[in-house]
Design a protein around this motif. Structure first.
Motif, PDB file in Angstrom:
ATOM      1  N   GLU A 136     119.357  47.671   8.375  1.00 48.84           N
ATOM      2  CA  GLU A 136     119.176  46.221   8.339  1.00 48.84           C
ATOM      3  C   GLU A 136     119.163  45.705   6.897  1.00 48.84           C
ATOM      4  O   GLU A 136     119.779  44.689   6.586  1.00 48.84           O
ATOM      5  CB  GLU A 136     117.879  45.824   9.041  1.00 48.84           C
ATOM      6  CG  GLU A 136     117.906  46.014  10.547  1.00 48.84           C
ATOM      7  CD  GLU A 136     116.541  45.848  11.176  1.00 48.84           C
ATOM      8  OE1 GLU A 136     116.508  45.400  12.334  1.00 48.84           O
ATOM      9  OE2 GLU A 136     115.512  46.179  10.539  1.00 48.84           O
ATOM     10  N   LEU A 137     118.471  46.434   6.036  1.00 49.76           N
ATOM     11  CA  LEU A 137     118.407  46.051   4.633  1.00 49.76           C
ATOM     12  C   LEU A 137     119.794  46.128   3.990  1.00 49.76           C
ATOM     13  O   LEU A 137     120.205  45.207   3.281  1.00 49.76           O
ATOM     14  CB  LEU A 137     117.428  46.949   3.883  1.00 49.76           C
ATOM     15  CG  LEU A 137     117.165  46.608   2.427  1.00 49.76           C
ATOM     16  CD1 LEU A 137     116.643  45.187   2.284  1.00 49.76           C
ATOM     17  CD2 LEU A 137     116.187  47.590   1.829  1.00 49.76           C
ATOM     18  N   ASN A 138     120.530  47.184   4.261  1.00 51.37           N
ATOM     19  CA  ASN A 138     121.885  47.312   3.725  1.00 51.37           C
ATOM     20  C   ASN A 138     122.778  46.186   4.226  1.00 51.37           C
ATOM     21  O   ASN A 138     123.590  45.649   3.463  1.00 51.37           O
ATOM     22  CB  ASN A 138     122.488  48.668   4.088  1.00 51.37           C
ATOM     23  CG  ASN A 138     121.863  49.797   3.292  1.00 51.37           C
ATOM     24  OD1 ASN A 138     121.349  49.589   2.204  1.00 51.37           O
ATOM     25  ND2 ASN A 138     121.900  50.994   3.844  1.00 51.37           N
ATOM     26  N   ASN A 139     122.623  45.825   5.486  1.00 54.50           N
ATOM     27  CA  ASN A 139     123.409  44.737   6.050  1.00 54.50           C
ATOM     28  C   ASN A 139     123.088  43.408   5.364  1.00 54.50           C
ATOM     29  O   ASN A 139     123.985  42.626   5.047  1.00 54.50           O
ATOM     30  CB  ASN A 139     123.175  44.637   7.562  1.00 54.50           C
ATOM     31  CG  ASN A 139     124.096  43.658   8.229  1.00 54.50           C
ATOM     32  OD1 ASN A 139     125.267  43.535   7.868  1.00 54.50           O
ATOM     33  ND2 ASN A 139     123.577  42.938   9.201  1.00 54.50           N
ATOM     34  N   LEU A 140     121.811  43.158   5.123  1.00 56.33           N
ATOM     35  CA  LEU A 140     121.413  41.931   4.436  1.00 56.33           C
ATOM     36  C   LEU A 140     121.950  41.885   3.004  1.00 56.33           C
ATOM     37  O   LEU A 140     122.417  40.847   2.540  1.00 56.33           O
ATOM     38  CB  LEU A 140     119.887  41.793   4.438  1.00 56.33           C
ATOM     39  CG  LEU A 140     119.253  41.472   5.784  1.00 56.33           C
ATOM     40  CD1 LEU A 140     117.737  41.586   5.695  1.00 56.33           C
ATOM     41  CD2 LEU A 140     119.670  40.088   6.262  1.00 56.33           C
TER      42      LEU A 140
ATOM     43  N   ASN B 278     135.900  41.021 -12.297  1.00 58.37           N
ATOM     44  CA  ASN B 278     135.170  42.237 -12.656  1.00 58.37           C
ATOM     45  C   ASN B 278     134.200  42.704 -11.574  1.00 58.37           C
ATOM     46  O   ASN B 278     133.525  43.698 -11.745  1.00 58.37           O
ATOM     47  CB  ASN B 278     134.424  42.050 -13.979  1.00 58.37           C
ATOM     48  CG  ASN B 278     133.351  40.992 -13.889  1.00 58.37           C
ATOM     49  OD1 ASN B 278     133.284  40.237 -12.937  1.00 58.37           O
ATOM     50  ND2 ASN B 278     132.528  40.919 -14.914  1.00 58.37           N
ATOM     51  N   SER B 279     134.113  41.996 -10.454  1.00 56.80           N
ATOM     52  CA  SER B 279     133.217  42.459  -9.397  1.00 56.80           C
ATOM     53  C   SER B 279     134.037  42.939  -8.212  1.00 56.80           C
ATOM     54  O   SER B 279     135.123  42.464  -7.956  1.00 56.80           O
ATOM     55  CB  SER B 279     132.262  41.348  -8.958  1.00 56.80           C
ATOM     56  OG  SER B 279     132.917  40.437  -8.138  1.00 56.80           O
ATOM     57  N   THR B 280     133.477  43.893  -7.523  1.00 58.80           N
ATOM     58  CA  THR B 280     134.174  44.439  -6.362  1.00 58.80           C
ATOM     59  C   THR B 280     133.557  43.883  -5.106  1.00 58.80           C
ATOM     60  O   THR B 280     132.396  43.506  -5.088  1.00 58.80           O
ATOM     61  CB  THR B 280     134.078  45.971  -6.349  1.00 58.80           C
ATOM     62  OG1 THR B 280     132.701  46.332  -6.319  1.00 58.80           O
ATOM     63  CG2 THR B 280     134.750  46.577  -7.569  1.00 58.80           C
ATOM     64  N   SER B 281     134.322  43.832  -4.054  1.00 52.09           N
ATOM     65  CA  SER B 281     133.793  43.295  -2.809  1.00 52.09           C
ATOM     66  C   SER B 281     133.586  44.385  -1.762  1.00 52.09           C
ATOM     67  O   SER B 281     133.439  44.102  -0.598  1.00 52.09           O
ATOM     68  CB  SER B 281     134.747  42.222  -2.269  1.00 52.09           C
ATOM     69  OG  SER B 281     136.008  42.795  -2.026  1.00 52.09           O
ATOM     70  N   ASN B 282     133.590  45.635  -2.182  1.00 46.99           N
ATOM     71  CA  ASN B 282     133.396  46.693  -1.189  1.00 46.99           C
ATOM     72  C   ASN B 282     131.920  47.059  -1.071  1.00 46.99           C
ATOM     73  O   ASN B 282     131.090  46.598  -1.832  1.00 46.99           O
ATOM     74  CB  ASN B 282     134.249  47.923  -1.538  1.00 46.99           C
ATOM     75  CG  ASN B 282     133.884  48.514  -2.879  1.00 46.99           C
ATOM     76  OD1 ASN B 282     132.739  48.455  -3.295  1.00 46.99           O
ATOM     77  ND2 ASN B 282     134.850  49.079  -3.564  1.00 46.99           N
TER      78      ASN B 282
ATOM     79  N   SER C 107     126.218  48.959  -5.773  1.00 44.21           N
ATOM     80  CA  SER C 107     124.819  49.297  -5.508  1.00 44.21           C
ATOM     81  C   SER C 107     124.000  48.050  -5.201  1.00 44.21           C
ATOM     82  O   SER C 107     124.308  46.945  -5.654  1.00 44.21           O
ATOM     83  CB  SER C 107     124.209  50.032  -6.700  1.00 44.21           C
ATOM     84  OG  SER C 107     123.981  49.131  -7.768  1.00 44.21           O
ATOM     85  N   ALA C 108     122.951  48.247  -4.434  1.00 47.96           N
ATOM     86  CA  ALA C 108     122.056  47.149  -4.081  1.00 47.96           C
ATOM     87  C   ALA C 108     121.439  46.550  -5.342  1.00 47.96           C
ATOM     88  O   ALA C 108     121.287  45.330  -5.442  1.00 47.96           O
ATOM     89  CB  ALA C 108     120.968  47.643  -3.132  1.00 47.96           C
ATOM     90  N   ALA C 109     121.112  47.388  -6.304  1.00 47.50           N
ATOM     91  CA  ALA C 109     120.518  46.897  -7.548  1.00 47.50           C
ATOM     92  C   ALA C 109     121.479  45.956  -8.276  1.00 47.50           C
ATOM     93  O   ALA C 109     121.067  44.901  -8.779  1.00 47.50           O
ATOM     94  CB  ALA C 109     120.145  48.068  -8.447  1.00 47.50           C
ATOM     95  N   LYS C 110     122.767  46.318  -8.320  1.00 47.81           N
ATOM     96  CA  LYS C 110     123.750  45.454  -8.979  1.00 47.81           C
ATOM     97  C   LYS C 110     123.911  44.141  -8.231  1.00 47.81           C
ATOM     98  O   LYS C 110     124.033  43.078  -8.839  1.00 47.81           O
ATOM     99  CB  LYS C 110     125.105  46.157  -9.088  1.00 47.81           C
ATOM    100  CG  LYS C 110     125.179  47.157 -10.210  1.00 47.81           C
ATOM    101  CD  LYS C 110     126.588  47.687 -10.357  1.00 47.81           C
ATOM    102  CE  LYS C 110     126.647  48.682 -11.509  1.00 47.81           C
ATOM    103  NZ  LYS C 110     128.006  49.170 -11.729  1.00 47.81           N
TER     104      LYS C 110
END
Length: 89
Positions: free
Chosen positions: A15-19, A32-36, A40-43
């Motif tokens: 659930e956290l990863n989904n959010l 410069n940002s990826t959409s995959n 990381s969650a921190a980034k």
């Protein structure tokens, strides 16, 4: 009973990863940002905080500009009333 409620209110890792993935999808993407999902969650959280700070600065700058325009009298009365109402929100 309170420990049962505490467990029920906790998010699962999925659930956290989904959010976090949804949060990432809501951010404007730059070259410069990826959409995959490999970001990381921190980034993602750091980018989100930076984006919110940027938006807050834009709001502050616009508010200052509108306040200066109101003070200078360069805005007609009807627009001044509308702007004053928005600044008070």
């Amino acid at each position: 009973m309170s420990s049962r409620r505490a467990r029920a209110s906790r998010l699962t890792e999925d659930e956290l990863n989904n959010l976090i993935f949804k949060l990432h999808a809501s951010l404007p993407h730059h070259s410069n940002s990826t959409s995959n999902k490999k970001t990381s969650a921190a980034k993602i959280l750091k980018r989100t905080c930076n984006y919110i700070k940027k938006l807050q600065k834009e709001v502050d700058d616009l508010s200052d500009g509108l306040s200066q325009a109101l003070a200078s009298g360069d805005i007609n009365a009807a627009d001044a009333d509308t702007i004053t109402t928005f600044l008070q929100l």
